[in-house]
Design an enzyme around this catalytic site. Sequence first.
Site, PDB file in Angstrom:
ATOM      1  N   HIS A   1       0.817  -1.215   0.000  1.00  0.00           N
ATOM      2  CA  HIS A   1       0.000   0.000   0.000  1.00  0.00           C
ATOM      3  C   HIS A   1       0.852   1.266   0.000  1.00  0.00           C
ATOM      4  O   HIS A   1       0.438   2.293  -0.523  1.00  0.00           O
ATOM      5  CB  HIS A   1      -0.925   0.016   1.223  1.00  0.00           C
TER       6      HIS A   1
ATOM      7  N   HIS B   1       5.895   6.958   5.874  1.00  0.00           N
ATOM      8  CA  HIS B   1       5.576   6.318   4.591  1.00  0.00           C
ATOM      9  C   HIS B   1       5.132   7.374   3.580  1.00  0.00           C
ATOM     10  O   HIS B   1       4.956   8.538   3.948  1.00  0.00           O
ATOM     11  CB  HIS B   1       4.489   5.245   4.796  1.00  0.00           C
TER      12      HIS B   1
ATOM     13  N   HIS C   1       2.636   8.504   0.112  1.00  0.00           N
ATOM     14  CA  HIS C   1       1.526   8.370  -0.835  1.00  0.00           C
ATOM     15  C   HIS C   1       1.937   9.158  -2.080  1.00  0.00           C
ATOM     16  O   HIS C   1       2.531  10.235  -1.955  1.00  0.00           O
ATOM     17  CB  HIS C   1       0.243   8.969  -0.253  1.00  0.00           C
TER      18      HIS C   1
ATOM     19  N   THR D   1      -5.899   7.104   7.183  1.00  0.00           N
ATOM     20  CA  THR D   1      -6.453   7.232   5.824  1.00  0.00           C
ATOM     21  C   THR D   1      -6.580   5.884   5.122  1.00  0.00           C
ATOM     22  O   THR D   1      -6.859   5.830   3.929  1.00  0.00           O
ATOM     23  CB  THR D   1      -5.580   8.168   4.966  1.00  0.00           C
TER      24      THR D   1
HETATM   25  C1  SG4 Z   1       0.136   3.335   4.919  1.00  0.00           C
HETATM   26  O1  SG4 Z   1      -0.543   2.296   4.242  1.00  0.00           O
HETATM   27  C2  SG4 Z   1       1.193   2.739   5.858  1.00  0.00           C
HETATM   28  O2  SG4 Z   1       2.017   1.847   5.145  1.00  0.00           O
HETATM   29  C3  SG4 Z   1       0.513   2.016   7.010  1.00  0.00           C
HETATM   30  O3  SG4 Z   1       1.526   1.576   7.920  1.00  0.00           O
HETATM   31  C4  SG4 Z   1      -0.427   2.956   7.730  1.00  0.00           C
HETATM   32  O4  SG4 Z   1      -1.144   2.220   8.724  1.00  0.00           O
HETATM   33  C5  SG4 Z   1      -1.449   3.538   6.772  1.00  0.00           C
HETATM   34  O5  SG4 Z   1      -0.770   4.168   5.686  1.00  0.00           O
HETATM   35  C6  SG4 Z   1      -2.341   4.563   7.446  1.00  0.00           C
HETATM   36  O6  SG4 Z   1      -1.573   5.622   7.979  1.00  0.00           O
HETATM   37  O7  SG4 Z   1      -0.873   7.909   8.195  1.00  0.00           O
HETATM   38  N1  SG4 Z   1      -1.988   7.270   6.039  1.00  0.00           N
HETATM   39  S1  SG4 Z   1      -1.947   7.098   7.616  1.00  0.00           S
HETATM   40  O8  SG4 Z   1      -3.253   7.409   8.154  1.00  0.00           O
HETATM   41  O9  SG4 Z   1      -0.104   3.241  10.450  1.00  0.00           O
HETATM   42  C7  SG4 Z   1      -0.927   2.445  10.028  1.00  0.00           C
HETATM   43  C8  SG4 Z   1       1.575   0.265   8.242  1.00  0.00           C
HETATM   44  O10 SG4 Z   1       0.771  -0.538   7.839  1.00  0.00           O
HETATM   45  C9  SG4 Z   1      -1.816   1.662  10.916  1.00  0.00           C
HETATM   46  C10 SG4 Z   1       2.729  -0.101   9.119  1.00  0.00           C
HETATM   47 ZN    ZN Z   2      -0.369   7.868   5.134  1.00  0.00          ZN
END
Ligand code: SG4
Ligand code: ZN
Length: 268
Positions: A68, A99, A101, A210
Amino acid sequence: EGSRWGYKQTVYGPTDWGLAAPLCTGQFQSPIDIITSSAQTNSSHNGLALTFDNTDGAISGSLTNNGHAPTVTLDKTKGGVTLAGGPLGQTTFSLEQFHFHFGCESNVGSEHTVDGNSYASEMHLVFYNTLYESFQEAASKSDGLSVIGVFLQVNGGFNEWLENIALSLTNVKFPSGGSYSPGGSIPLATLVPDLVSKNAPYYTYKGSLTTPPCYESVQWIVLKNPISVTKSQLEIMRSLSATSGNSLCNNFRPVNALNGRKLYKWPG
Ligand code: SG4
Ligand code: ZN
């Protein structure tokens, strides 16, 4: 089924996420469109206060592709990062991971938009409230998380640190393809200079993760000033594979309504 969600409508796309993760249909979801003229000031907010265990601001971590988003999880034994101040007051939050996007094309990619405009990418630094034992425990609590969002734009600047991450990505092309430690330790301060400034302008509001499970547990802090990414760094991000087997890009959720929430800006 929880792990099968994606960004295309053909594979449990965003409007279907609620089928697997009911909280995704909630009223306080993220991202949002930041309408700058509607942002208010809050006299109890201050500048962000980040502190680094390592004096040079270096961090270490492991890079993974979870299908993702390319994600760097901090190795806290080699030095943590804490966040307080801003809208958070005295409560301290600890950096868990960050991470990215990004779009398949550079005219889209960010999750938050500003007055309807997208950036090519948005980096998220995910912090958890240290009143809780761990990120996992904090993630679903209403005061559990704070995420700093940083926009990336293609404008000719060269960010050496992003280059380090981009080059490391070739080692994690496929989801669950293991993890990789980017070479050397990473001075976070050179990646996002505004993170070490006590005066970085930001927007803030209360929202959610998100992605599924869409917990409404996040105090969002979106930095106003973007950092620079190059076209070739974005191309490397887009060469990763998604869970679906397609190339990983356009991994942003559409914006959600504010539904009466207040959006603040700092400074006033
Ligand atoms: C991304 O998919 C990250 O890889 C996820 O991290 C993360 O989930 C998710 O985004 C949602 O984070 O800041 N965009 S956000 O709201 O942190 C979580 C992992 O899966 C639970 C480690
Ligand atoms: Zn994010």
